[in-house]
Design a protein around this motif. Structure first.
Motif, short mmCIF file in Angstrom:
data_model
loop_
_atom_site.label_atom_id
_atom_site.label_comp_id
_atom_site.label_asym_id
_atom_site.label_seq_id
_atom_site.Cartn_x
_atom_site.Cartn_y
_atom_site.Cartn_z
N ALA A 169 0.85 -1.20 0.00
CA ALA A 169 0.00 0.00 0.00
C ALA A 169 0.88 1.25 0.00
CB ALA A 169 -0.92 -0.01 1.22
N GLU B 73 -5.15 1.99 5.83
CA GLU B 73 -6.32 1.58 5.05
C GLU B 73 -6.20 0.15 4.52
OE1 GLU B 73 -7.60 4.40 2.15
OE2 GLU B 73 -8.51 5.61 3.73
N ALA B 74 -4.98 -0.36 4.51
CA ALA B 74 -4.78 -1.75 4.06
C ALA B 74 -4.95 -2.73 5.22
CB ALA B 74 -3.39 -1.90 3.45
N LEU C 100 -7.54 -5.72 5.14
CA LEU C 100 -7.16 -6.75 4.17
C LEU C 100 -5.93 -7.53 4.67
CD1 LEU C 100 -7.77 -4.66 0.94
CD2 LEU C 100 -9.17 -6.55 1.80
N SER D 9 -13.13 -3.49 4.82
CA SER D 9 -12.08 -2.64 4.25
C SER D 9 -12.71 -1.50 3.46
CB SER D 9 -11.18 -3.47 3.35
OG SER D 9 -11.92 -3.87 2.21
N ARG D 10 -11.86 -0.60 3.01
CA ARG D 10 -12.35 0.48 2.16
C ARG D 10 -12.33 0.00 0.72
NH1 ARG D 10 -10.18 6.69 1.48
NH2 ARG D 10 -11.45 7.12 -0.36
N HIS E 221 -15.67 -3.76 -3.30
CA HIS E 221 -15.60 -4.91 -2.39
C HIS E 221 -15.74 -6.24 -3.10
CE1 HIS E 221 -16.29 -1.77 0.64
NE2 HIS E 221 -15.48 -2.53 1.32
N LEU F 103 -12.34 -7.22 -4.22
CA LEU F 103 -11.44 -7.57 -3.11
C LEU F 103 -11.79 -8.96 -2.57
CD1 LEU F 103 -11.51 -4.12 -1.22
CD2 LEU F 103 -9.82 -4.92 -2.90
N SER G 112 -5.85 -1.50 -1.98
CA SER G 112 -6.34 -0.64 -0.88
C SER G 112 -5.83 0.79 -1.08
CB SER G 112 -5.89 -1.18 0.47
OG SER G 112 -4.53 -0.82 0.71
#
Lengths: 309, 309
Positions: A72, A81-82, A85, A144-145, A152, A155, A210
């Motif tokens: 990231a 933010e990662a 995940l 997660s974002r 999503h 992901l 991410s």
């Protein structure tokens, strides 16, 4: 630097990079994240949650989630933010170890220097603890974002495919079925790519996603992750015959005993070391587009190559 | 056979509803969906994919996915859009049976009249086939249609929580731990709600979500699903003592033998039947807002109450 070079050039990773403190800090982040995302160990029924925590906080090196966070950063993103995940990948990795250690599989009594999950909690609970860790990984990943480019659904697909019957589980099955058999290097690579490289590469790719990375960055991370992942397993094969159980925290020499195909068994120890170095060089080459931002990933790849456990 | 029959008010479900052909058609849809979403049985490594198909196409009644499709219809949606979620739930249900049948758990040799997965493929592959079915469920769910009100992250959370360590797995653990113990009805309800009702209710809710249902409809579906789910497990307890293994396709009388707490053991056979009927009546009441669109759900709830296997 060229991908063809066999020796790791001193310039390959920045010797001034404070890898040890970097890894220690990231490990603390990840541990905090896992504690936040998982039900507390006292949650009813307590047994299953204690078993999940026992295996998840067993002193693992957190390689995959650290790589996820570093990927990231390499893409200019915020590693925080990662974190979901990264934690999801670690849960999947841990579940695969819990099930792999079961008597019906590798039948291992020790892992990271402690009795394995089924030795402490019994086989039934170990099966369920693995199931629960796999399930919670998707619960965490869903938190997660997402980005318009990486929603999503993508992901989750990424994670499910890397962990599924064509990747991680395919590797486990092929590994199980190759025991005691003589297999060609091509088949061993099939196993290693799936058993180890797929999830490690997925961790790196998810880190990039991410950070809303570009498709070109994602390609570069994929090349990095697949090469580091394969190198990681070749080194694992090497350590199994060159290190003691005490050092590894798990039973050493198991591969030979179980007549498992390994790189040293198929191509010899020296050639295996060369292959691991070549793969790491390819991983370094993939990082070129990231410039200085790739420093942590580079240092991690070299650390994984030089590790002794 | 009258031993297990339970009376339902005649007005509760529409006797003219062609339930048999409805279920047969939906079963064909679901089977087609599963074949589409799963890797073909010949996919390398073949063993794992054959094991997954073996357990998934073992003549299961497809109750959960059929309820999922019917819930979509009750909300005015296209049941075809609920198909990925319906298939995902069926994969999770099947994985839970494969692991539940393992020697370390319930140790069952037969399921749906055929040898269980581990009897055919061995314990190691059965553990991995269960893992793969759980994993592919999320891969399939990620391929469903999302709505602004029900984005993929919420669908995945819904599924992961229902299958996770506080619901489905919590039920399995509490079930495992209650064997041979005398537990109060409150604890038995804790087990049944989690082991059976959670995933069944999740199937119904996901069906509603796939149809972009209103929050009020979702509440009604939740009441329907949780009551039908609990009734379903109470009936299961009753059938275990009133039916033969041949009829059930699995070992009958297992609950008594394993000294498992069941509704008949705790409150007697007659009271258990009354409870199942009361729960089904509550489920019927929850369907009132759906009017004629709730016909299929109503017929299914009555079918589940009256079933003899």
């Amino acid at each position: 630097m060229t991908a063809q070079r066999v020796r790791v050039a001193p310039s390959s990773s920045d010797p001034s990079f404070p890898l040890e403190s970097y890894m220690a800090e990231r490990t603390r982040w990840i541990d905090r994240g896992l504690r936040k995302f998982l039900p507390p160990p006292g949650t009813r029924p307590a047994t299953i949650h204690r078993a999940m925590h026992y295996s998840l906080f067993a002193g693992g090196k957190r390689i995959r989630p650290i790589l996820c966070l570093a990927a990231a950063e390499a893409c200019g993103g915020d590693p925080a933010e990662a974190l979901p995940l990264a934690c999801a990948v670690e849960c999947i990795h841990t579940y695969s170890l819990v099930h792999d250690d079961l008597p019906a599989m590798d039948n291992d009594d020790f892992r990271r220097g402690r009795p394995t999950c089924h030795k402490v909690f019994g086989e039934g609970i170990a099966v369920l603890a693995g199931d629960a860790l796999l399930t919670v990984a998707f619960e965490i990943a869903a938190q997660s974002r997402g980005w318009p480019r990486y929603p999503h659904r993508q992901l989750i697909l990424e994670l499910a495919r890397a962990a599924g019957s064509r990747q991680l589980i395919a590797g486990q099955v092929a590994d199980l079925e190759s025991e005691g058999k003589s297999i060609p290097l091509r088949d061993l690579r099939f196993i290693h790519e799936r058993k180890t490289s797929a999830l490690l590469c997925c961790a790196v790719r998810l880190g990039g996603m991410s950070a809303n990375c570009t498709p070109k960055q994602l390609d570069a991370l994929t090349r990095f992750g697949s090469n580091v992942g394969l190198a990681f397993q070749v080194i694992d094969d090497i350590l199994d015959i060159t290190q003691t159980s005490e050092k590894l925290g798990k039973t050493a020499g198991k591969d030979v005993k179980a007549q498992k195909a390994t790189y040293p068994a198929l191509v010899g120890l020296e050639r295996s070391k060369q292959i691991a170095e070549q793969l790491t060089q390819k991983a370094f080459a993939a990082l070129e587009p990231f410039g200085r931002r790739g420093t942590a990933l580079r240092a991690l790849a070299e650390f994984l190559l030089r590790r002794d456990r």
